[in-house]
Motif scaffolding. Sequence first.
Motif, PDB file in Angstrom:
ATOM      1  N   ASP A 143      39.050  18.832  30.391  1.00  0.00           N
ATOM      2  CA  ASP A 143      39.164  18.442  31.800  1.00  0.00           C
ATOM      3  C   ASP A 143      38.492  17.104  32.097  1.00  0.00           C
ATOM      4  O   ASP A 143      39.059  16.251  32.794  1.00  0.00           O
ATOM      5  CB  ASP A 143      38.541  19.514  32.701  1.00  0.00           C
ATOM      6  N   ARG A 144      37.287  16.892  31.598  1.00  0.00           N
ATOM      7  CA  ARG A 144      36.567  15.661  31.956  1.00  0.00           C
ATOM      8  C   ARG A 144      37.230  14.430  31.343  1.00  0.00           C
ATOM      9  O   ARG A 144      37.158  13.340  31.899  1.00  0.00           O
ATOM     10  CB  ARG A 144      35.091  15.746  31.562  1.00  0.00           C
ATOM     11  N   HIS A 145      37.901  14.627  30.205  1.00  0.00           N
ATOM     12  CA  HIS A 145      38.626  13.511  29.605  1.00  0.00           C
ATOM     13  C   HIS A 145      39.915  13.220  30.373  1.00  0.00           C
ATOM     14  O   HIS A 145      40.324  12.062  30.489  1.00  0.00           O
ATOM     15  CB  HIS A 145      38.908  13.806  28.139  1.00  0.00           C
ATOM     16  N   ASP A 152      40.174  13.678  33.580  1.00  0.00           N
ATOM     17  CA  ASP A 152      39.693  12.999  34.788  1.00  0.00           C
ATOM     18  C   ASP A 152      39.376  11.523  34.532  1.00  0.00           C
ATOM     19  O   ASP A 152      39.395  10.718  35.465  1.00  0.00           O
ATOM     20  CB  ASP A 152      38.446  13.692  35.328  1.00  0.00           C
ATOM     21  N   ALA A 153      39.078  11.171  33.282  1.00  0.00           N
ATOM     22  CA  ALA A 153      38.719   9.790  32.944  1.00  0.00           C
ATOM     23  C   ALA A 153      39.937   8.905  32.692  1.00  0.00           C
ATOM     24  O   ALA A 153      39.791   7.685  32.517  1.00  0.00           O
ATOM     25  CB  ALA A 153      37.813   9.773  31.717  1.00  0.00           C
ATOM     26  N   LYS A 200      37.644  22.178  25.857  1.00  0.00           N
ATOM     27  CA  LYS A 200      38.024  21.991  27.253  1.00  0.00           C
ATOM     28  C   LYS A 200      38.059  20.492  27.511  1.00  0.00           C
ATOM     29  O   LYS A 200      37.060  19.800  27.316  1.00  0.00           O
ATOM     30  CB  LYS A 200      37.022  22.662  28.192  1.00  0.00           C
ATOM     31  N   ASP A 252      43.304  22.118  24.137  1.00  0.00           N
ATOM     32  CA  ASP A 252      43.130  23.098  25.207  1.00  0.00           C
ATOM     33  C   ASP A 252      44.508  23.564  25.661  1.00  0.00           C
ATOM     34  O   ASP A 252      45.514  23.246  25.025  1.00  0.00           O
ATOM     35  CB  ASP A 252      42.220  22.585  26.333  1.00  0.00           C
ATOM     36  N   ASP A 259      33.220   3.145  37.298  1.00  0.00           N
ATOM     37  CA  ASP A 259      33.614   3.930  36.126  1.00  0.00           C
ATOM     38  C   ASP A 259      35.077   4.346  36.159  1.00  0.00           C
ATOM     39  O   ASP A 259      35.528   5.088  35.282  1.00  0.00           O
ATOM     40  CB  ASP A 259      32.740   5.194  36.019  1.00  0.00           C
ATOM     41  N   ARG A 267      39.730  12.747  19.291  1.00  0.00           N
ATOM     42  CA  ARG A 267      38.417  12.167  19.589  1.00  0.00           C
ATOM     43  C   ARG A 267      37.985  11.254  18.448  1.00  0.00           C
ATOM     44  O   ARG A 267      38.059  11.639  17.276  1.00  0.00           O
ATOM     45  CB  ARG A 267      37.381  13.263  19.795  1.00  0.00           C
ATOM     46  N   ARG A 313      44.043   5.937  36.798  1.00  0.00           N
ATOM     47  CA  ARG A 313      44.676   6.536  37.966  1.00  0.00           C
ATOM     48  C   ARG A 313      45.732   5.600  38.555  1.00  0.00           C
ATOM     49  O   ARG A 313      45.709   4.393  38.302  1.00  0.00           O
ATOM     50  CB  ARG A 313      43.608   6.822  39.027  1.00  0.00           C
TER      51      ARG A 313
END
Length: 202
Positions: free
Chosen positions: A129-131, A133-134, A127, A27, A194, A34, A137
């Motif tokens: 984004d969700r990866h 976010d995972a 895209k 992206d 999660d 993956r 942190r």
Amino acid sequence: MVLLLACVHLPPPVATTKQVEVRALVDEEWLGVRFDMAPGWHIYWLNPGESGMATSIEGAGEVRFPGPERFISPGDIQNYGWGESTVALMENPGTVTTLQVEWLACKDVCLMQDATFQVDGSLVNAKLDRHVDALPRPLGELVPVVEGDTLTLAADDFFPYSETETNLLGMQKTDAGLRLQVSGPLSGLAQAGDVFYEIEIP
């Protein structure tokens, strides 16, 4: 007048074995790799645990992996990695990049596998984004309570990095949270639900 355009055709950014399919994703900001595992198969995290081999991706700078799962192999051997699927991320340099990927796929047996991709960072095909976010942190609100050589975290599990793993002497779930007994500096990932958090205790 006929205008001739020179085109460079890169091979499809996917490699498939009977055990694992590996695909390069692009992206605007990230390159992703993956891994999709066949039923029952898994690959390994940065610290594979008591056996196995860390998954390696080279060619695009720092690689960021999501938090792992815990596997119990025959002989009560504990391993850290992923079954089903996972996506590792690197910053997108925006140019053609060669990625060299190595992984160990295990089920009843273990198979060493690898792939090399040429990936054009300007050709967006996903895209991510969700990866993103995972990804693990910063510690944030998951502050450990330190009492002597014991740390208590409001977490469900902990995965040590290899560099400080020998300093983790024990781990126990209690009503107060996850209690870690340590003998020195400790770093790794704490899992709360999660979400994974980076932990570094001097």
